[in-house]
Design a protein around this motif. Structure first.
Motif, PDB file in Angstrom:
ATOM      1  N   TYR A  98       0.825  -1.210   0.000  1.00 36.77           N
ATOM      2  CA  TYR A  98       0.000   0.000   0.000  1.00 36.77           C
ATOM      3  C   TYR A  98       0.861   1.263   0.000  1.00 36.77           C
ATOM      4  CZ  TYR A  98      -4.066  -2.842   1.423  1.00 36.77           C
ATOM      5  OH  TYR A  98      -5.086  -3.760   1.489  1.00 36.77           O
ATOM      6  N   ASP A 154       4.084  -0.628   3.957  1.00 38.30           N
ATOM      7  CA  ASP A 154       2.786  -1.136   4.402  1.00 38.30           C
ATOM      8  C   ASP A 154       2.355  -2.213   3.424  1.00 38.30           C
ATOM      9  OD1 ASP A 154       2.850   0.781   6.404  1.00 38.30           O
ATOM     10  OD2 ASP A 154       1.667   2.230   5.252  1.00 38.30           O
ATOM     11  N   THR A 156       0.122  -6.250   2.682  1.00 36.96           N
ATOM     12  CA  THR A 156      -0.903  -7.222   3.029  1.00 36.96           C
ATOM     13  C   THR A 156      -0.740  -8.456   2.146  1.00 36.96           C
ATOM     14  OG1 THR A 156      -3.288  -7.499   3.421  1.00 36.96           O
ATOM     15  CG2 THR A 156      -2.634  -6.297   1.429  1.00 36.96           C
ATOM     16  N   TYR A 196      -6.956  -1.351   5.542  1.00 43.00           N
ATOM     17  CA  TYR A 196      -5.673  -0.646   5.665  1.00 43.00           C
ATOM     18  C   TYR A 196      -5.876   0.742   6.256  1.00 43.00           C
ATOM     19  CZ  TYR A 196      -1.590   2.016   4.070  1.00 43.00           C
ATOM     20  OH  TYR A 196      -0.485   2.846   4.000  1.00 43.00           O
ATOM     21  N   TRP A 238      -0.104  -3.946   9.228  1.00 45.74           N
ATOM     22  CA  TRP A 238       0.417  -3.802   7.865  1.00 45.74           C
ATOM     23  C   TRP A 238       1.823  -3.202   7.789  1.00 45.74           C
ATOM     24  CZ3 TRP A 238      -3.945  -1.215   9.771  1.00 45.74           C
ATOM     25  CH2 TRP A 238      -3.733   0.113  10.157  1.00 45.74           C
TER      26      TRP A 238
END
Length: 260
Positions: A98, A154, A156, A196, A238
């Motif tokens: 992200y 960040d 996931t 997020y 994250w």
């Protein structure tokens, strides 16, 4: 040497000193430093959803310094992330980032936004239960970010094969980031218990309220990244940083753009 020649030599010396002391040009300040790479050059299989290049973030607009939806990291962090990706692909997952390197000008944008208490357009999704006056005190916003050192990101997990994700539509109804996975914004990731950038205690990696599939996914992400040489920020499932980051005390401010 004649008097005129000596005067000319003095003038040249002064001009040389001025040139050496001149501040760097804008283009020099914005140049990607040596030691930084675009993640896709190291591992093109890792997916991107660079939220601060879009309006789908807690501010509600593109953030200063994000000129392209790019992930830039130190070479050491990118190489270690490739190791984690190879492990996860073998288990049927891919990483999706992200945010990666974040310029100081972006952090400054966050600070200005946090100080504008009248701007709460994205509250219903990203901080539904937090009063905006508490964002600094509760540690959600700070004047410096580890992201600006270049070895924090960040991230996931997404199940393979990757399902398409619809784009965010500015102005669409917002759903709390901690709502059940089938109700909150339809990210194509696995269930992590929250979305997020969810400013809520449920985002704490080890929050005991996170169970089942979401707990398994958080643990899988952490175990894999720790094995590759990263550590997690306990308040954000994250958020990861390279253990031996090469610039532990340097906060960079070049923009996020295509590299190489």
């Amino acid at each position: 040497m004649s008097r005129l020649s000596r005067l000319g030599a003095v003038v040249l010396a002064v001009l040389s000193c001025v040139a050496l002391a001149a501040p760097a040009s804008a283009s020099e300040r914005d140049r990607v430093p040596a030691g930084f790479v675009a993640l896709h050059d190291i591992d093109p299989t890792i997916r991107y959803d660079i939220r601060y290049f879009t309006r789908h973030n807690f501010v509600g607009e593109r953030i200063d310094g994000y000129l392209q939806p790019e992930c830039i990291l130190t070479r050491e962090a990118a190489t270690a992330l490739r190791t984690a990706q190879r492990s996860l692909i073998g288990q049927g997952y891919t990483l999706k980032v992200y945010d990666c390197y974040r310029p100081q000008r972006a952090v400054d944008h966050f600070v200005r936004w946090a100080e504008d208490l009248d701007d709460d357009r994205m509250k219903a999704e990203f901080y539904p239960d937090v009063d905006k006056t508490r964002l600094f005190a509760d540690g959600y916003i700070a004047e410096k970010s580890g992201h600006s050192r270049g070895s924090t990101f960040d991230v996931t997990l997404v199940r393979l094969p990757v399902r398409p994700q619809r784009p965010y539509r500015p102005g669409e109804p917002l759903v709390a980031c901690y709502a059940p996975v089938g109700q909150r914004f339809p990210d194509n990731t696995v269930d992590m218990g929250t979305g997020y950038d969810c400013f809520d205690p449920l985002s704490h990696t080890d929050n005991p309220a996170i169970t089942g599939a979401a707990r398994h996914h958080r643990d899988l992400l952490r175990d894999t990244l720790v094995a590759a040489g990263f550590h997690n920020l306990a308040e954000e499932w994250w958020h990861y940083t390279l253990d031996d980051e090469p610039y532990p005390d340097t906060y960079f401010d070049f923009p996020v753009t295509h590299h190489g």
